[in-house]
Scaffold this active site. Sequence first.
Site, PDB file in Angstrom:
ATOM      1  N   LYS A 185       0.892  -1.304   0.222  1.00 21.36           N
ATOM      2  CA  LYS A 185      -0.051  -0.036   0.008  1.00 21.36           C
ATOM      3  C   LYS A 185       0.938   1.088  -0.255  1.00 21.36           C
ATOM      4  O   LYS A 185       1.942   1.472   0.466  1.00 21.36           O
ATOM      5  CB  LYS A 185      -0.938   0.014   1.123  1.00 21.36           C
ATOM      6  CG  LYS A 185      -2.134  -1.004   1.093  1.00 21.36           C
ATOM      7  CD  LYS A 185      -3.221  -0.829   1.868  1.00 21.36           C
ATOM      8  CE  LYS A 185      -4.262  -1.492   1.708  1.00 21.36           C
ATOM      9  NZ  LYS A 185      -5.353  -1.727   2.794  1.00 21.36           N
TER      10      LYS A 185
ATOM     11  N   GLN B 276      -0.885 -12.979  10.092  1.00 18.67           N
ATOM     12  CA  GLN B 276      -1.587 -12.742   8.607  1.00 18.67           C
ATOM     13  C   GLN B 276      -0.281 -12.638   7.914  1.00 18.67           C
ATOM     14  O   GLN B 276       0.899 -12.580   8.459  1.00 18.67           O
ATOM     15  CB  GLN B 276      -2.382 -11.447   8.590  1.00 18.67           C
ATOM     16  CG  GLN B 276      -1.455 -10.278   8.970  1.00 18.67           C
ATOM     17  CD  GLN B 276      -2.236  -9.245   9.503  1.00 18.67           C
ATOM     18  OE1 GLN B 276      -3.295  -9.594  10.029  1.00 18.67           O
ATOM     19  NE2 GLN B 276      -1.813  -8.007   9.676  1.00 18.67           N
TER      20      GLN B 276
ATOM     21  N   ASP C 106      -3.085  -8.356  17.098  1.00 25.24           N
ATOM     22  CA  ASP C 106      -4.019  -7.643  15.910  1.00 25.24           C
ATOM     23  C   ASP C 106      -5.164  -8.470  15.691  1.00 25.24           C
ATOM     24  O   ASP C 106      -5.035  -9.815  15.321  1.00 25.24           O
ATOM     25  CB  ASP C 106      -3.152  -7.428  14.949  1.00 25.24           C
ATOM     26  CG  ASP C 106      -3.716  -6.322  13.630  1.00 25.24           C
ATOM     27  OD1 ASP C 106      -3.584  -5.641  14.072  1.00 25.24           O
ATOM     28  OD2 ASP C 106      -4.032  -6.971  12.634  1.00 25.24           O
ATOM     29  N   ASN C 107      -6.204  -7.684  15.340  1.00 22.12           N
ATOM     30  CA  ASN C 107      -7.665  -8.549  15.151  1.00 22.12           C
ATOM     31  C   ASN C 107      -7.882  -9.885  15.607  1.00 22.12           C
ATOM     32  O   ASN C 107      -7.921 -10.752  14.780  1.00 22.12           O
ATOM     33  CB  ASN C 107      -7.385  -8.640  13.378  1.00 22.12           C
ATOM     34  CG  ASN C 107      -8.053  -7.453  12.991  1.00 22.12           C
ATOM     35  OD1 ASN C 107      -9.178  -7.175  13.141  1.00 22.12           O
ATOM     36  ND2 ASN C 107      -7.354  -7.061  11.695  1.00 22.12           N
TER      37      ASN C 107
ATOM     38  N   GLU D  54      -6.877  -6.712  20.492  1.00 23.43           N
ATOM     39  CA  GLU D  54      -7.268  -5.330  19.603  1.00 23.43           C
ATOM     40  C   GLU D  54      -8.369  -5.811  18.948  1.00 23.43           C
ATOM     41  O   GLU D  54      -8.246  -6.221  17.629  1.00 23.43           O
ATOM     42  CB  GLU D  54      -6.069  -5.149  18.647  1.00 23.43           C
ATOM     43  CG  GLU D  54      -6.315  -3.738  17.997  1.00 23.43           C
ATOM     44  CD  GLU D  54      -6.742  -3.790  16.528  1.00 23.43           C
ATOM     45  OE1 GLU D  54      -7.106  -2.893  15.836  1.00 23.43           O
ATOM     46  OE2 GLU D  54      -6.592  -4.975  15.864  1.00 23.43           O
TER      47      GLU D  54
ATOM     48  N   LYS E 238       0.934   4.501   8.913  1.00 19.98           N
ATOM     49  CA  LYS E 238       0.933   3.283   8.569  1.00 19.98           C
ATOM     50  C   LYS E 238       1.455   2.978   7.356  1.00 19.98           C
ATOM     51  O   LYS E 238       1.841   1.988   6.888  1.00 19.98           O
ATOM     52  CB  LYS E 238      -0.693   2.623   8.635  1.00 19.98           C
ATOM     53  CG  LYS E 238      -1.168   2.810  10.044  1.00 19.98           C
ATOM     54  CD  LYS E 238      -2.525   2.015  10.007  1.00 19.98           C
ATOM     55  CE  LYS E 238      -3.598   2.849   9.281  1.00 19.98           C
ATOM     56  NZ  LYS E 238      -4.783   2.320   9.515  1.00 19.98           N
ATOM     57  N   TYR E 239       1.549   4.143   6.482  1.00 18.47           N
ATOM     58  CA  TYR E 239       1.948   4.137   4.935  1.00 18.47           C
ATOM     59  C   TYR E 239       3.205   4.767   4.507  1.00 18.47           C
ATOM     60  O   TYR E 239       3.869   4.749   3.605  1.00 18.47           O
ATOM     61  CB  TYR E 239       0.747   4.216   4.070  1.00 18.47           C
ATOM     62  CG  TYR E 239      -0.599   3.780   4.493  1.00 18.47           C
ATOM     63  CD1 TYR E 239      -0.545   2.138   4.225  1.00 18.47           C
ATOM     64  CD2 TYR E 239      -1.303   4.417   4.906  1.00 18.47           C
ATOM     65  CE1 TYR E 239      -1.763   1.537   4.649  1.00 18.47           C
ATOM     66  CE2 TYR E 239      -2.789   4.189   5.426  1.00 18.47           C
ATOM     67  CZ  TYR E 239      -2.734   2.648   5.380  1.00 18.47           C
ATOM     68  OH  TYR E 239      -4.070   2.106   5.642  1.00 18.47           O
TER      69      TYR E 239
HETATM   70  O1  LIG Z   1      -8.624  -4.355  11.543  1.00 14.98           O
HETATM   71  P1  LIG Z   1      -8.307  -3.454  12.488  1.00 14.98           P
HETATM   72  O2  LIG Z   1      -9.301  -2.312  12.500  1.00 14.98           O
HETATM   73  O3  LIG Z   1      -8.310  -4.182  13.864  1.00 14.98           O
HETATM   74  O4  LIG Z   1      -6.752  -2.860  12.470  1.00 14.98           O
HETATM   75  C1  LIG Z   1      -5.871  -3.781  12.755  1.00 14.98           C
HETATM   76  O5  LIG Z   1      -5.332  -4.852  11.606  1.00 14.98           O
HETATM   77  C2  LIG Z   1      -5.193  -4.255  10.406  1.00 14.98           C
HETATM   78  C3  LIG Z   1      -4.805  -5.503   9.794  1.00 14.98           C
HETATM   79  O6  LIG Z   1      -3.671  -5.853  10.306  1.00 14.98           O
HETATM   80  C4  LIG Z   1      -4.177  -3.188  10.253  1.00 14.98           C
HETATM   81  O7  LIG Z   1      -4.372  -2.552   8.923  1.00 14.98           O
HETATM   82  C5  LIG Z   1      -3.159  -1.958   8.407  1.00 14.98           C
HETATM   83  O8  LIG Z   1      -2.361  -3.067   7.758  1.00 14.98           O
HETATM   84  C6  LIG Z   1      -2.919  -3.701   6.724  1.00 14.98           C
HETATM   85  C7  LIG Z   1      -2.104  -4.746   6.240  1.00 14.98           C
HETATM   86  O9  LIG Z   1      -0.872  -4.202   5.805  1.00 14.98           O
HETATM   87  C8  LIG Z   1      -3.243  -2.549   5.563  1.00 14.98           C
HETATM   88  O10 LIG Z   1      -3.958  -3.148   4.513  1.00 14.98           O
HETATM   89  C9  LIG Z   1      -4.151  -1.500   6.261  1.00 14.98           C
HETATM   90  O11 LIG Z   1      -4.273  -0.417   5.308  1.00 14.98           O
HETATM   91  C10 LIG Z   1      -3.483  -0.880   7.304  1.00 14.98           C
HETATM   92  O12 LIG Z   1      -4.429   0.152   8.120  1.00 14.98           O
HETATM   93  C11 LIG Z   1      -4.309  -2.101  11.301  1.00 14.98           C
HETATM   94  O13 LIG Z   1      -3.570  -1.071  11.375  1.00 14.98           O
HETATM   95  C12 LIG Z   1      -4.509  -2.859  12.583  1.00 14.98           C
HETATM   96  O14 LIG Z   1      -4.455  -1.846  13.637  1.00 14.98           O
END
Ligand SMILES: O=P(O)(O)O[C@H]1O[C@H](CO)[C@@H](O[C@H]2O[C@H](CO)[C@@H](O)[C@H](O)[C@H]2O)[C@H](O)[C@H]1O
Length: 669
Positions: free
Chosen positions: A259, A319, A389-390, A418, A528-529
């Site tokens: 991204k 992931q 995460d998630n 999270e 994040k990017y």
């Molecule tokens: O899905 P959530 O809102 O709980 O967010 C968490 O998990 C996301 C996936 O890991 C993460 O998203 C970030 O990383 C992704 C994978 O690289 C990317 O596609 C998303 O755009 C980016 O926001 C998020 O930061 C994390 O807190």
Amino acid sequence: MTSPTTTVGRIPVGRLTPASLEPELRPKAFEGEVVPFRATVFREGHDAVGAMLHLVAPSGATTEHRMHLMGQGLDRWEADALLDEVGEWRWRVTGFGDEFETWVHDAGIKVPAGIDVELMLEIGARLLYRASLQMIRPKAARRRLAASARLLRNRAKPVDVRAAVIDDAALHAEFHVRPYASLTTTSPEHVIRVERRAAGVGSWYEFFPRSEGAHRYKNGRWRSGNFRTAQKRLAEVAAMGFDVVYLPPIHPIGRAFRKGPNNTLDAGPDDPGSPWAIGAPEGGHDAIHPDLGRLRDFRAFVRRANELGLEIAMDFALQASPDHPWVTAHPEWFTTLPDGTIAYAENPPKKYQDIYPINFDNDPEGIRQEALRVLRHWIAQGVRIFRVDNPHTKPLAFWEWIIGEVNAEHPDVVFLAEAFTRPAMMRSLAAVGFQQSYSYFTWRNTKEELEEFLTSVSQETADYMRPNLFVNTPDILTEYLQFGGPAAFTVRASIAATAAPLWGVYSGFELFESVARPGAEEAIDNEKYEYKPRDFARAEDEGRSLGLYLGILNRIRAGHPALGQLRNIRFHATEDPAILAYSKHVDGSFTRDGEPDTIIVVANVDPHSVRETTVHLDVTALGLPEGSRFTVDELVSGETWEWGASNYVRLDAFTMPVHILHVRGAIDA
Ligand SMILES: O=P(O)(O)O[C@H]1O[C@H](CO)[C@@H](O[C@H]2O[C@H](CO)[C@@H](O)[C@H](O)[C@H]2O)[C@H](O)[C@H]1O
């Protein structure tokens, strides 16, 4: 003849709490937590009952705590106990007929009314005499009981002198500690797990190490920050009084579908990509991004953090980027669609086109072992806290298993869930083992919403779930912060830091970063990017930083044990719908100066106005007698006022929208 089996004891003892979501899951507490133990105890007829809590600490030490009735007619009994040892505490409750209280009640009515006077005094004499023979009582108490029994029978004395025994405070005190119990009924044994203090108390600060020390060259290209350059930030974070530094994933980042800025799908060759897109030819979850350094640099970073009194929390995101070594070595860990492709991950409505989700069902054992291997690897590098995460997109049974495995080997390891999803899943994640949970705090902004939210987390779920009140995250920049100006940041930080023992801040909050990407609830030009070096020192010099205030909040937390508890929040009435008032008090908890500890917080949650109101305090909730007047010290401004049940406050969103008051004690009338 055997008596028929019954499920109810002679004195019914039921509905014991702390309890977890399901009976087979253990409730939990943290070291130093004051836990309310409760049970419903009652009996037939009108005789008095009592209840006693029996605790066995992990060391084997036993204590007994007399329980008190929570409200007339409710038959609900409670005793607060400080759990100050890590490990499994065993506990049970006994219910019993309280012979002394029954006599006091009956004699207290009949004797003054001249009914059955000699009979009532004789009943009392026999009771006290029998009690005086009980060897569990100290000698002095036994002597006093025998003397009181003789006095009750001494017809040479006037009746009112003999009847004074009914109200004898020393006897009441003796029977409070060692009741004269009959028909004692014991509940089954229960267990509560006490985890280390950091499982329940902590100030978290999140930052991206790649941004700290990142540099943009004139040609527009970037040099990434690394663990060595990021060490500088550790000292600043420690100076703000935080104790946990949470790092987003530090692993190699995939190239496929990487991204670009602002969540775009066409990254340029120099865009660093999202750290959550884990895995590249350089390695996966057990590797370090080459730009950040090597394993030894990470270890040095952890060591430096520890020297400063900080713990490192690592991200654990199960992931894989399409470039992750797992994708070729274990294609069975992913779901291949009929056209041969693998679907990308999602957390609707969010789309994560740069990662593959894991399929936990094709090779559950293989995934479990690999995940456990990865965790063990980082634990061996000194990490003891993981932000997961998630977790709600993975099977609950997986988490129960892996947290159980890790905690069996390392009981000090803490996992933060999270998960922002439906209550059943969020609560179940906590119940199966997550020590901490993100919460809906970020979106609870009005007085009404906050009272409802804080009541729920401190009363309904506190036996097994500990909310970490993050004020913002890289994913969450709420409208309240986007449009509330500096007051919004001050109010949110003040409430998060004082309403619960766990709170968190993502870097940039102290700089009032408030511009959102259009159509999204997250910051524009999101870190994040891309790299995002920030000049914190300059912002502070120019008065554009909340950093010093965050430091004050953390120091207030450190100096006031009442703020280190979750369950002790009490709300107080105010006459303004935007002024929130609550207090935190724990009986028997003292500040470093040995003073009783009670904190009152009054916050104007409307960041756009000046509000005036009267705060009506329930003074007994502060541990003071009704009608008390007392001195309060405002812990930020240093001002001192005299307060009582009704107090005028004026909170100006444009100067200081919050009072954090320490109650110094009652003023003698
Ligand atoms: O899905 P959530 O809102 O709980 O967010 C968490 O998990 C996301 C996936 O890991 C993460 O998203 C970030 O990383 C992704 C994978 O690289 C990317 O596609 C998303 O755009 C980016 O926001 C998020 O930061 C994390 O807190």
